[in-house]
Design an enzyme around this catalytic site. Sequence first.
Site, short mmCIF file in Angstrom:
data_model
loop_
_atom_site.label_atom_id
_atom_site.label_comp_id
_atom_site.label_asym_id
_atom_site.label_seq_id
_atom_site.Cartn_x
_atom_site.Cartn_y
_atom_site.Cartn_z
N HIS A 91 5.39 6.12 11.57
CA HIS A 91 6.12 5.64 10.97
C HIS A 91 7.41 6.31 11.15
O HIS A 91 8.62 5.58 11.60
CB HIS A 91 6.43 4.98 10.08
CG HIS A 91 5.44 3.31 10.38
ND1 HIS A 91 6.29 2.49 10.77
CD2 HIS A 91 5.20 2.67 8.64
CE1 HIS A 91 5.36 1.40 11.06
NE2 HIS A 91 4.64 1.12 9.08
N GLY A 109 0.79 -1.45 -0.46
CA GLY A 109 -0.32 -0.09 -0.05
C GLY A 109 0.76 0.88 0.29
O GLY A 109 0.74 1.99 -0.44
N ALA A 110 2.13 1.34 1.11
CA ALA A 110 2.80 2.29 0.73
C ALA A 110 4.07 1.72 1.70
O ALA A 110 4.38 1.51 2.03
CB ALA A 110 1.70 3.84 1.18
N MET A 111 4.99 3.29 1.70
CA MET A 111 6.14 2.40 2.64
C MET A 111 6.46 3.56 3.03
O MET A 111 6.97 4.78 2.16
CB MET A 111 7.23 1.72 1.89
CG MET A 111 8.57 1.41 2.00
SD MET A 111 8.72 0.46 2.56
CE MET A 111 9.85 0.69 3.87
N GLU A 113 4.92 -2.25 13.36
CA GLU A 113 3.74 -2.26 12.59
C GLU A 113 2.49 -2.12 13.65
O GLU A 113 1.38 -1.49 12.99
CB GLU A 113 3.19 -3.28 11.23
CG GLU A 113 5.11 -3.21 10.25
CD GLU A 113 4.74 -2.03 9.74
OE1 GLU A 113 2.81 -1.42 10.11
OE2 GLU A 113 6.01 -1.73 8.89
N HIS A 171 -0.60 6.58 8.98
CA HIS A 171 0.30 5.12 9.12
C HIS A 171 1.90 5.81 8.87
O HIS A 171 2.73 5.55 9.91
CB HIS A 171 -0.55 4.27 8.75
CG HIS A 171 0.61 2.70 9.07
ND1 HIS A 171 -0.13 1.86 9.39
CD2 HIS A 171 1.42 2.67 8.10
CE1 HIS A 171 1.28 1.18 10.34
NE2 HIS A 171 1.81 1.27 9.10
N GLU A 172 2.05 5.51 7.91
CA GLU A 172 3.30 6.13 7.36
C GLU A 172 4.56 6.98 7.41
O GLU A 172 5.04 7.11 7.73
CB GLU A 172 3.70 6.07 5.08
CG GLU A 172 2.29 5.02 4.31
CD GLU A 172 3.19 3.58 5.24
OE1 GLU A 172 3.80 2.89 5.47
OE2 GLU A 172 2.63 2.66 5.16
#
Length: 883
Positions: free
Chosen positions: A310, A270-272, A329, A306-307
């Site tokens: 992080h 989805g994403a990083m 996570e 969310h990303e």
Amino acid sequence: MMEKPTPRTVYLKDYTPPEFLIDSVSLDVNLHPTATRVRSCLEVRANPHAGEETRALVLDGEVLGLDEVRLDGRKLQAADYAQTDTNLTLPAVPDRPFELEITTYCNPEANTALSGLYRSRNIFCTQCEAQGFRRITYFLDRPDVLSRYKTRLQADYDLAPVLLGNGNLVDKRAPNNTGSHSAVWEDPHPKPSYLFAMVGGALDHVKDQFTTMSGRNVDLLIYVEPGSADRCAWAMESLKRSMKWDEERFGREYDLDIFMIVAVSDFNMGAMENKGLNIFNDKLILAQPETATDTDYAAIEAVIAHEYFHNWTGNRVTCRDWFQLCLKEGLTVYRDQEFTSDLRSRPVERINDVRMLKTHQFPEDGGPLAHPVRPNSYIEINNFYTATVYEKGAELCRMIETIVGQAGFRAGMDLYFERHDGDAATVEDFIACMSEATGKDLDQFMHWYNQAGTPEVVASLSYDPASKVAELDVNQLTPKTPGQPKKLPLHIPLKLGLLGQNGDDLPLQLESGEQVADGLIHVTDARQTFRFTNMPSAPVASLFRGFSAPVKLTSNLTERDLEFLMANDSDEFNRWQAGQSYALRVLTAATDNFRHGTQPVPAASFAAALAASLRDETLEPAYRAEILKLPSEADIARDIGKDVDPTAVHKARNWLRREIARHLYDELVDLYAANQVSGPYSPEAADAGKRALRNAALAMLSATGEEDDAERVNDHYASAVNMTDAIAALAIFSHMDGDKRDAAFDDFYRKWKDDHLVIDKWFALQAMSTLPDVPERVKLLTKHPLFSLKNPNKVRALIGAFANMNPTGFCRADGAGFRLVADAVLEIDGFNPQVSARMLGAFKTWRMLEPARQNLAKTELERIASHEKLSRDLFEIVTKTLE
């Protein structure tokens, strides 16, 4: 015949610190579609905390062409090192710190696995988590080797006019007389190699700025493929909201001069969260009212959060090894759930989170792929980006907050950041900070991280009118799972309320005289009894309020008790859960009726209880929309547990929808009319909630099968001015056969065939259809010119939606659904193992099916397992699924 070699298993118990550390990395990358040159200069030293001394340096590397190796400037000869398909070994290196320079080549165009550096749609892009950096250059590709990176990117300007890397931009050179230009990016923060990123290509961008709580200005840039910049406004707004929320809730400020997001079309995930340069699947960035649904807008907001979160939980503090994946996570999922709860609706977000947990994680925990939140072993780490690590991992963080309190949790987080900033931490480190900051003993709680399986709690409430004592008897048992036949009792936080005859919460006092603060009791033994005194009459128990622990609950609540809770429970999550529990009782009984050819008992009582909540206008529309949604076919199958007939389940659910539509027809028509949203589209919670309730009413009304109700769906589609309403109508039509359905799908295709994201919705809705010939329809769609097995989004939209969201079609009695997915898995495995292994996860509940379907599913799994050339990813999943 020789047996196929079994891939090596990696065990947590075998962890040892790296023998060498790499303090700094200087990369010089010359981008080329088929021959990208990477020159890496590494400052290497022996790790003083490693075990016994060694002089051999073993670097990870895959699919690389080695040009030369230099040690302290001296070019090494072939005899000075050993090269294999997976490693570069220097058998003798100096005892002192030294400089190692390695020049390699890779082929981005040929990288169909989309791991490492690849080129797709003319954009160079990287994905290094979990082990992709080794496909860029030789390195100690493990999360406990933290280095400072400086990256020089060079390319022909016409090939890649935009060059992006981690950190801050420190130098930029315009095109020279050969047309080549360059950019230098430097990240001052140590990071593991999985957080490295670079991007090159022709990209548009939007720009904004955010002022941090200390007054620094941070440039915000979102890069997209040409022509998509006008669809980034919501993503930018979501990013600024995320940055502000993290400052206010956790005191975390962003730490670079620039934050960038790049959206690409071909992406495995989805994403990083790469440091300062997040890379996103473009479906989680691009949105306009005409092209994106309310659900898309909410997902964009949540995933960007969310990303971004992080940056502290994952980047500044990373994980020591991949077994600690939940540390970044699970904790970050918890944080993004809290973000959405604060910005939107806390009860609705909690309902959605628990629904996802029960749909995806509970079956994982109860099947052959069960593993602890912190796994004990793996063959391929890419297989452990699972619902257990993410969603159950988040539940563990939520339970800790419940146990220590919100202020205590914040204190523990502050200590965690202070103590482990720039560190590679473990679950034990996190728990130690929580315990030290609050004085709470969390030793027993650690079992949640180490034991697989969903605990089963049996709770029984009895009442003695003579003593006015209500006695709650609680038993806990975690079933055996692969490799863990015996389980220890867990520390389970149980939030509860006892409701009096008027529906109000009664004061809670234990027999010892202790007042139960916030309704929280702690279940720590296999069996415990809690005695509540001064109860004026027999109370009704509301257990596990807010879903205070991820357990399966069995209680002695009657259907009348559930009706009472549906009308009176002050905890809105449990009020919703009471309706779901009641519905499941009706649906499982009806499933048994249909399986044996008898008629279900009319559902007038359930419909009446449902109506009471739907009429309660003190409840927000988004919440009432959730009330109106019945348990899914997967929910019903999970509740039945074994010998499941998906056809009978499907008939039962359709029957109950018709019953509700028949009994509540006028109320549903009124809800549909009253919740029409006028004015400009807004994705904010209030308008989105009204649309959700209106569309839920429309879907329920369509269950009558009457022509007037089908015409209402047709009018809804024709009058839709946003994608949310258009998709709501099309989703209903997907289950109908006839001219109206065909005309709507044809119209949608004509409008959106040139938009690769919107057309994914067209594929997905057809894949989720419950029409009897859906496997044949899906197979035909795999040949469609707009479909490609090499694009992960297309695979998820068609094959993934069919396998994971259409139990009727996937589990069709002749096995056609199983064969369709197995064929796709084997073909995809030849070029993208990560995606193939994830698709195979749809088979995780095959043993729950009735015997004939079990045998058909097993045949396909054995066919996959016997295939000559399986990737490690697929080998691990199919082997465990068959065990």
